[in-house]
Design a protein around this motif. Structure first.
Motif, PDB file in Angstrom:
ATOM      1  N   ARG A   1       8.539 -18.700   2.964  1.00 40.99           N
ATOM      2  CA  ARG A   1       7.386 -18.779   2.121  1.00 40.99           C
ATOM      3  C   ARG A   1       6.858 -17.405   2.314  1.00 40.99           C
ATOM      4  O   ARG A   1       6.137 -17.430   3.354  1.00 40.99           O
ATOM      5  N   ALA A   2       6.824 -16.627   1.383  1.00 42.37           N
ATOM      6  CA  ALA A   2       5.985 -15.331   1.564  1.00 42.37           C
ATOM      7  C   ALA A   2       4.843 -15.043   0.802  1.00 42.37           C
ATOM      8  O   ALA A   2       4.760 -15.547  -0.570  1.00 42.37           O
ATOM      9  N   GLY A   3       4.086 -14.099   1.351  1.00 46.13           N
ATOM     10  CA  GLY A   3       2.859 -13.874   0.530  1.00 46.13           C
ATOM     11  C   GLY A   3       2.565 -12.269   0.793  1.00 46.13           C
ATOM     12  O   GLY A   3       3.246 -11.730   2.029  1.00 46.13           O
ATOM     13  N   VAL A   4       1.786 -11.684  -0.091  1.00 46.53           N
ATOM     14  CA  VAL A   4       1.437 -10.307   0.221  1.00 46.53           C
ATOM     15  C   VAL A   4      -0.076 -10.177  -0.139  1.00 46.53           C
ATOM     16  O   VAL A   4      -0.564 -10.636  -1.223  1.00 46.53           O
ATOM     17  N   ILE A   5      -0.770  -9.458   0.559  1.00 43.37           N
ATOM     18  CA  ILE A   5      -2.317  -8.952   0.287  1.00 43.37           C
ATOM     19  C   ILE A   5      -2.247  -7.550   0.136  1.00 43.37           C
ATOM     20  O   ILE A   5      -1.764  -6.827   1.059  1.00 43.37           O
ATOM     21  N   GLY A   6      -2.756  -7.335  -0.968  1.00 40.51           N
ATOM     22  CA  GLY A   6      -2.991  -5.840  -1.292  1.00 40.51           C
ATOM     23  C   GLY A   6      -1.900  -5.393  -2.338  1.00 40.51           C
ATOM     24  O   GLY A   6      -0.625  -5.713  -1.986  1.00 40.51           O
ATOM     25  N   LEU A   7      -2.300  -4.984  -3.580  1.00 42.79           N
ATOM     26  CA  LEU A   7      -1.295  -4.557  -4.712  1.00 42.79           C
ATOM     27  C   LEU A   7      -1.342  -3.245  -4.839  1.00 42.79           C
ATOM     28  O   LEU A   7      -1.000  -2.863  -6.217  1.00 42.79           O
ATOM     29  N   GLY A   8      -1.635  -2.363  -4.247  1.00 35.43           N
ATOM     30  CA  GLY A   8      -1.561  -1.032  -4.261  1.00 35.43           C
ATOM     31  C   GLY A   8      -0.145  -0.660  -4.155  1.00 35.43           C
ATOM     32  O   GLY A   8       0.877  -1.560  -4.168  1.00 35.43           O
ATOM     33  N   TRP A   9       0.335   0.874  -4.197  1.00 38.53           N
ATOM     34  CA  TRP A   9       1.503   1.070  -4.270  1.00 38.53           C
ATOM     35  C   TRP A   9       2.561   0.626  -3.037  1.00 38.53           C
ATOM     36  O   TRP A   9       3.564  -0.002  -3.352  1.00 38.53           O
ATOM     37  N   ALA A  10       2.046   0.443  -1.869  1.00 38.43           N
ATOM     38  CA  ALA A  10       2.778  -0.010  -0.636  1.00 38.43           C
ATOM     39  C   ALA A  10       2.918  -1.565  -1.074  1.00 38.43           C
ATOM     40  O   ALA A  10       3.987  -2.042  -0.666  1.00 38.43           O
ATOM     41  N   GLY A  11       1.984  -2.296  -1.297  1.00 37.50           N
ATOM     42  CA  GLY A  11       1.893  -3.595  -1.565  1.00 37.50           C
ATOM     43  C   GLY A  11       3.037  -3.907  -2.439  1.00 37.50           C
ATOM     44  O   GLY A  11       3.761  -4.913  -2.530  1.00 37.50           O
ATOM     45  N   GLN A  12       3.143  -3.278  -3.544  1.00 36.26           N
ATOM     46  CA  GLN A  12       4.170  -3.503  -4.637  1.00 36.26           C
ATOM     47  C   GLN A  12       5.570  -3.271  -4.128  1.00 36.26           C
ATOM     48  O   GLN A  12       6.452  -4.058  -4.582  1.00 36.26           O
ATOM     49  N   GLN A  13       5.691  -2.285  -3.077  1.00 36.21           N
ATOM     50  CA  GLN A  13       6.939  -2.242  -2.616  1.00 36.21           C
ATOM     51  C   GLN A  13       7.355  -3.655  -1.900  1.00 36.21           C
ATOM     52  O   GLN A  13       8.542  -3.988  -1.604  1.00 36.21           O
ATOM     53  N   HIS A  14       6.458  -4.241  -0.875  1.00 38.80           N
ATOM     54  CA  HIS A  14       6.568  -5.416  -0.296  1.00 38.80           C
ATOM     55  C   HIS A  14       6.829  -6.683  -1.415  1.00 38.80           C
ATOM     56  O   HIS A  14       7.714  -7.356  -1.129  1.00 38.80           O
ATOM     57  N   VAL A  15       6.105  -6.575  -2.357  1.00 41.42           N
ATOM     58  CA  VAL A  15       6.374  -7.771  -3.498  1.00 41.42           C
ATOM     59  C   VAL A  15       7.938  -7.619  -3.864  1.00 41.42           C
ATOM     60  O   VAL A  15       8.580  -8.714  -4.096  1.00 41.42           O
ATOM     61  N   ALA A  16       8.209  -6.318  -4.218  1.00 44.11           N
ATOM     62  CA  ALA A  16       9.779  -6.397  -4.819  1.00 44.11           C
ATOM     63  C   ALA A  16      10.645  -6.455  -3.634  1.00 44.11           C
ATOM     64  O   ALA A  16      11.931  -7.071  -4.067  1.00 44.11           O
ATOM     65  N   ALA A  17      10.489  -6.072  -2.547  1.00 42.32           N
ATOM     66  CA  ALA A  17      11.251  -6.535  -1.313  1.00 42.32           C
ATOM     67  C   ALA A  17      11.632  -8.172  -1.394  1.00 42.32           C
ATOM     68  O   ALA A  17      12.779  -8.692  -1.246  1.00 42.32           O
TER      69      ALA A  17
END
Length: 365
Positions: free
Chosen positions: A14-30
């Motif tokens: 189960r994954a989460g992401v904090i921060g949705l700038g450009w870098a955060g968006q790359q983690h979301v996509a991954a």
């Protein structure tokens, strides 16, 4: 949408992401593209980004309060892609909550802060990783194979740098405030080249540095770019450097020259690594007029030879996230506590201390 796990596979992380700038968006996509992961929560101050990426990937948990997300979302792993000064408190809070953490680079705004993060990872028995995405470039991977093959022989010297014609990120935002960013060009992009070069050289320890910093563009409001701008704070002074150079002494006697600039009177942006060994030399560079290049100079049967290694695809952030997930699944927590990234942070600390003192400074080990 998060992909379904293969039938009979282990429970998805189960994954989460904090921060949705450009870098955060790359983690979301991954995470969203990985069938072994269930992307269950996002956190950001910007409501429109929470809605946009929450809807795009059908993420059920959407939080403006990151602490609430960590308390409620029952995460196994979390990516932290926020301004640098937030990495330490967010990572420590997540680790103490039993969550494995990957942060964006730089690890923290200082070596002391990075050391506290490592201590928290060890205490919690969780993985702490840092996303150095540029070491996952195809040309870097190809050059690593060349070095490991022994073609270059023992390495004794390296030159590396990332220099920009005009590219101060977020001029007037947290990027250019000493307290929030920890430093300027060296902290932001120089650390990428430091990481990449030490990785290529086999992780020699840096024992001492002699560095200098300059701020010629930012204080005059020049050299800015649109990259990284969020909300400009009026009247915010430019408190960091826009160019830094350093001479590094490495364990075993090798040396390295490292340079980084956000703004400089040069023809074009350029990233490069040059390695010099007893049996050959090699360079990679990108940003120049000829595009990305990789070249090796050596001898074959006594005949001078120029080699062009085959280059695979770039891995970027997706590869960094995949490596992090593999570390989590390995169960070998002790080997992945953020210590390598801490060593990078201590080198950067020494660079700034040297520049301030005008003298060579030993690197804390």
């Amino acid at each position: 949408m998060t992909s379904a796990a293969p039938e009979g596979a282990p429970r998805r992380l189960r994954a989460g992401v904090i921060g949705l700038g450009w870098a955060g968006q790359q983690h979301v996509a991954a995470y969203a593209a990985d069938p072994t992961v269930e992307l269950v929560a996002l956190s950001a101050m910007e409501e429109h980004l929470l809605e946009q990426f929450g809807e795009e990937h059908q993420v059920p948990g959407r939080y403006q309060d990151w602490k609430q997300m960590l308390a409620e979302a029952e995460l196994d792993v979390v990516s932290i892609a926020t301004p640098t000064f937030l990495h330490e408190p967010m990572a420590i809070h997540a680790l103490e909550a039993g969550v494995n953490v990957i942060t964006e680079k730089p690890m923290a705004q200082s070596g002391e802060a990075a050391a506290r993060m490592v201590e928290a990872a060890r205490g919690a028995g969780r993985v702490l990783d840092v996303s150095f995405n540029h070491r996952r470039r195809g040309d870097v991977t190809a050059l690593k194979d060349v070095v490991d093959s022994g073609v270059l022989g023992p390495l004794y010297y390296a030159k590396t740098g990332w220099v920009r014609r005009q590219g101060i990120p977020g001029l007037g935002t947290w990027f250019t405030k000493a307290g929030s960013a920890g430093g300027g060009a060296m902290m932001d992009i120089g650390i990428h080249m430091l990481d990449m070069t030490l990785h290529l050289m086999g992780e020699p320890a840096v024992t001492a540095v002699s560095a200098s910093t300059h701020a010629e563009f930012g204080p005059r409001g020049r050299g800015g770019s649109g990259f990284g701008i969020s909300q400009v704070e009026e009247g915010t002074p430019f408190e960091v450097e826009d160019l830094a150079t350093a001479f590094l002494r490495l364990d075993g006697g090798a040396t390295m020259l490292l340079e980084s600039s956000w703004a400089q009177w040069i023809p074009h942006d350029l990233c490069y690594v040059a390695l010099y060994g007893a049996e050959g030399g090699a360079t990679i560079e990108w940003g120049g007029p000829d595009g990305p290049t990789i070249t090796v100079w050596t001898e074959v049967a006594g005949i001078p030879a120029e080699l062009r290694p085959a280059v695979g695809a770039d891995g970027n952030h997706a590869a960094a996230v995949a490596d992090f997930l593999q570390k989590v699944r390995s169960g070998d927590v002790a080997a992945h506590d953020g210590s390598q990234a801490l060593r990078r942070a201590r080198v950067i600390d020494a660079c700034y201390a040297s520049a301030e003192a005008g003298a060579e400074v030993a690197v804390a080990q």
